[in-house]
Structure formats: C-alpha cells, structure tokens
Design a protein around this motif. Sequence first.
Motif, PDB file in Angstrom:
ATOM      1  N   GLU A  79       0.824  -1.207   0.000  1.00  0.00           N
ATOM      2  CA  GLU A  79       0.000   0.000   0.000  1.00  0.00           C
ATOM      3  C   GLU A  79       0.861   1.261   0.000  1.00  0.00           C
ATOM      4  O   GLU A  79       0.525   2.256  -0.637  1.00  0.00           O
ATOM      5  N   LYS A  80       1.994   1.229   0.715  1.00  0.00           N
ATOM      6  CA  LYS A  80       2.909   2.379   0.695  1.00  0.00           C
ATOM      7  C   LYS A  80       3.465   2.610  -0.703  1.00  0.00           C
ATOM      8  O   LYS A  80       3.655   3.749  -1.128  1.00  0.00           O
TER       9      LYS A  80
ATOM     10  N   SER B 281       0.549   4.216  -3.171  1.00  0.00           N
ATOM     11  CA  SER B 281      -0.270   5.327  -2.696  1.00  0.00           C
ATOM     12  C   SER B 281       0.239   6.641  -3.257  1.00  0.00           C
ATOM     13  O   SER B 281       1.458   6.857  -3.361  1.00  0.00           O
TER      14      SER B 281
END
Length: 680
Positions: free
Chosen positions: A411-412, A415
């Motif tokens: 997710e990092k 994003s």
Amino acid sequence: MSAPIEALLRPPVEQSAIATHLALALLGVGAPQVLLLPGGVGYGLAAACSLRALWLSRRMTRLLRYQRRLRVLPSYRIHPKKLRASQGELFLGRGFLWDARHTQRYADTQRSEHSHFDRRGLLYSSVRATVDGVSTTPLKPLMTPLNSQWLLNPFPPRSYVEGSPELHGVGLFEKEQDVTLQQAERVAHTFVVGTTRVGKTRLLEVIASQDIRGGDVVIVFDPKGDGDLLARLYTEARRAGRAGEFQVFHLGFTEQSVAYNPVGSFSRVTEVASRIAGQLPNEGNSAAFREFAWRYVNVLAKVLDVLGEPINYQVLLECSTDIDALVVRYLACVARQHQFQDWSEQLADLVASEAKMPVQYKGRDRTAWASVELFRRNGFNDPTATSLIKTFEHDKSHFDKLVASLYPLLEKLTSGPVAQLLSPESSPEDTRERLSWKRVIERGGIVYVGLDALSDPDVASAVGNAMFADLTSVAGSLYKDAQRGAPLKKVCVHADEFNELVGREFIPLANKAGGAGFQLTVYTQTLSDIVARFDNPARAGQVVGNLGTIIMLRVKEKATAELLTTRLKDVEINHLMLDSGSTDSADPTTDVHFTSSTRQRISSQRVPMLHAGDLDALPKGHAFALIAGRLYKLRLPLFSDDAELPSGLQAMVEAMRRDYQHSYTASTDWATPTPLGWQS
C-alpha cells in the motif's frame, strides 16, 4: 645520511647567518679594504656570501612556510575542466603518501613545548576582529593583504573547518602531488566513510564527473536529495556532450521523473518475490511470516507471468486483495492451454447449480470455487495452478494474518503520486519515459536516482533495494554475454548514504558484479549504520569485506576508524630527551664538592602509523585513502564553476535545496566562505 631528528619546529636560526652573509657581501662590494682584500677578491667574496644568503633564505622560507601551514592550510578550488588524471587513473585530490616521517612530524606537533604554534594571542584576535569589522565597510579593499595567505602576513585568516590542520600540514614540507586510484583497482569497489558535513558528497562529485567524461555508464543513488549533486551531474553530462543520455528518477518529484517498475524486469520470476519479501522483517518470529509472504508473492508472480499480464506493485496488491478473480482468470487460461472447449459453459452451469460450497470456501467467490471444481474434475496437471489453489483454499482470516506485513508495504508503494511512478503499466495514458537498467547500460546512460528517504524511508529502502536486485540480475545477464564474447561496458555505481539502501540484495552485487564491469563506490557515515541495517555483524562484515579501497574522512566512531588503522603497520619514531643531574661529594679532602652533567639522547619507540583518534581530528574536506596497501593523505578539491541547467531541472534543483535544507546544508556548509575566508 639524514639526521634522526628533523627539528622542523625550531626557531628560524638562519636569520643571524643571513644577516652576517649580507653584511659581508656589502663590505666586499663597498669597502673591501676593511677586510684587507683587493677589489677583485672583494667582489668574489660578495658573490659567494650572496649565494650563501640566498640558500639560507630559501631554507628559512621553506621552514616558515611549513610552520605556517601547520596552522593555516592553503585553499584548493579548481574548475572542473581542470580535472586531469593520467590515462587509466582516477583523480581523488591533492596530497602525499603518508609514511613514518609524517607520523614522526605529527607526534612532534602534539608535544607540549610546541603548543605555541596553535595559540592565538590577544594581538592576533584583535587584528582579525578589526579586519572582519572593516570588511563590511567601503574600506574592505584595504584589508586585502591581511585576508591573504601571503607568508609575510602575520595575521592570516583561519577558517572554521574544525579538526587539526597539522594532519595535512606535516606533508607540506615537501610538495603535494595528485593522488590517483588506478581504474583497474576500482573493480574491487570503493568504500567512502565519514560523518555528516565533511565532504563525502563533494568527493562523489569529483569521481562521478570523471566517470561521465570517460564515457562510462554512471548511476548515482541519492537517498536524501542533494540539489548540488544533481546540478553537477547534469552540468558534466552536458559538458561531455551526453545531456541526451541523462535521466532523473526521483520519488519526491514524480512529474519530472522517469517511471520505473522495480519488479517488472527479471531473469527468473522468483526474483519478484525476493525483492518484495526482502523488505519485510526477518528477525525472530517474523522470519516465518516473511517466508510465507515470499511464497505467496511468488505464486502470484508466476501466475501473472503465465497470463502475460504486467507485474508491478499495483497489480500485485490488487491480486493479493482479490485472489478469487485471479483464480478464475488463471484456471480459464489453463483450460485453454489444454484445449478444453466447453470451459465457460460448464463453469456457468456449475455456478448456477444448487451445489453447495464446502465449508473451507466460506467467504469465497462462487465462480472461483466452481473453477477449482472443474479443474479437479478434468484432472489438469499444472503445478502453478495447484499452488494457487492451495493459497485460495487457505482459511481467509488466518491467511490475512500470515501476510499482514505484506499489505502495508504494498500500500505504501502504491499510494499517491508514487503509484504511477512505480507501476507505470497501470496507467497506459502515462507517456513518460520508462527506466530500464539494461537499456541504460546498452546506450551508455547517466542516471540520477533520488529516493526521498527523508519523507518516507520505508518506500525509499524498498525501491533502492529493488534497484540493487535488478542491477544484480542485469549484471548476471551481462556476465553471461561476456562469456560468449560480447564486449563489456564499465558501469560506475555510486551509492550515497549507503546505509539507507543496503540490504541482502547488495551482497551478490558486490560479490559478483565486478566480472560484469560494475564498479561500486559506496558512501556512508559509520560501520554501525551498516550493522544496524542488517542487525547482524557477520552480514555487515560481508558487505565491508567486499569493498577493497577505503577512503576515510572524519569519523567519530572508534570501530569505524579501526577499519583503516588496524590495517596499517607500526612505525618507529624518535624522541630527543634531555638528561641532567648533579652529585655531591662527601670527601672533605677533595676540592671537588659536586659534579653535574647535561646531555641529550635519542630514544625510539614503535607506535601505530595512525591512531583511531586521528581520524576524528581530520579537517573538513580532508581524508585518508588506503589504496593497494599504501596510505595517502589527501584533501578534496572544490569546484568553482556554476551549473547551467534547463528551466525544468533548475526548478527541481531549487525545490530540492528548499525542501531538503538540512541535507543540502550538510553537504555544503564546510565549503561556504566564512568572514575569515574559507580555506580547505
């Protein structure tokens, strides 16, 4: 035979001899009768005395200059165009080969009787304060002589470079020479270490500038962001006629950056899982979860590879959060490979039937379950499908716990603006240039990699390690090509703030990439930074053990300093000792009531050529270099030209200087002129 004691810190006793010889020369010319000499002989005497006075003056000047430079070093600025190294050599700076003489001289400067060389008296302080005050007035031009390093200036400015200038001054009794590193030695890789604000990045500029001019492939990793470094690289690329080969990848400036898929290029599909799982915790109980995450990502990557779909962080995240859809797509692909014609019809019938799903499929998509049932009924043999089905059949709640550490990482990496930068295939309308290490090497490119580690160290570390793994894969491919007779290009990789990047992926790159033409130069602050990165001293030792040449600027950690000092031999130094004493006589019949004696004697002792504490005393911009077993003391040049950048890159550099102010200051404030005038 040279004297065992040089006595370079003595007063200039030649003054009286010079005065005497000059007086004799004047008498020989003007009044030879005073010396009872005929005129012709007087002229000869005058010539001989003048020559002797000149010789003594030269020796005294050399002594005074040496003593002056123990306190105030001369400046060292050059234009990059003047960087000149012999063919096959890399220029590092100006300096000298350090040997026992310099250990002796430096030990002499530390003796208490010579402490006056570094003492600043009230008169000196008053004069310098007056000069600095006048420097802001129209009378500044009148102060020019007092702001120079001219030998006859009794009040030269001393710059705030900290450290002990004696460490370099002891070598200035002889002339400095260019310190160079044989290009052939660089395949053993180079380790540059020094605390912050002492000049590591400026040394990177010096080395990378020469690599660019030499036509080599140049890759520079800059985790924190140094605007001056980016400006220097582009300026040198333009000056060498290679501006078209220059690329910028920067996580903090996505609009100006080229795109790069860290997991899109590989020799074996298992590399995808290794690059991602390598960023997960690997200590204690976390090791088991890391291995499970590796297997999970490896299954996804193999499935996507067979499907011919792009592999990137965005796709992997979508597949990991919705594995049911992937099962449906892949098993349909397997059916097509086995030329099963009625797959879609039978699948639709099974989904619409009243057959109940087994308990283990609770919460799963019915179409995915039906696909698995059809796969088993028809007895298809596909190892990848079997692995995917086992993952699919795992209890969903338990499975999510096992891969809990994987989702936050993905997710990092997917994003915000970084998502399009690292997963370019997910945005087909994005037409920006794509970074490929193989293409970079083939065309002889120059790449600046900014990882914005100050904003998000986790993403920076993940991308940096993935790049190292990608480069290792490319190096393996190039090595195989070289074995088949293909020519190799020299690839110069510079990794600033190396501790922010280093991971297990770096070890094979350092071990084996030399055979593929890779030359690594890594820059860090302490050995402990690398140990902490691995949490394993042995693995950190593997990294450092693969770095052959050591260039060490000022360091404060003893263990780091001992990387250099423990590899040096002991040397013998001499001390001049004064012995005096007296003895009383108890014999009343003798006329001698006491005896006394005074004598000098020379003693010697074995000492280390360099102490660990000496590395903490280095001035800014100075270094020791251990090259092929020989120790050199050098000082780094400062470039005196201005960068010329296109408008887009200029705006980026200015933003980097503004946004990463502490990083920018850390790399340049040692080179900024002070009111007293900067000296290297």
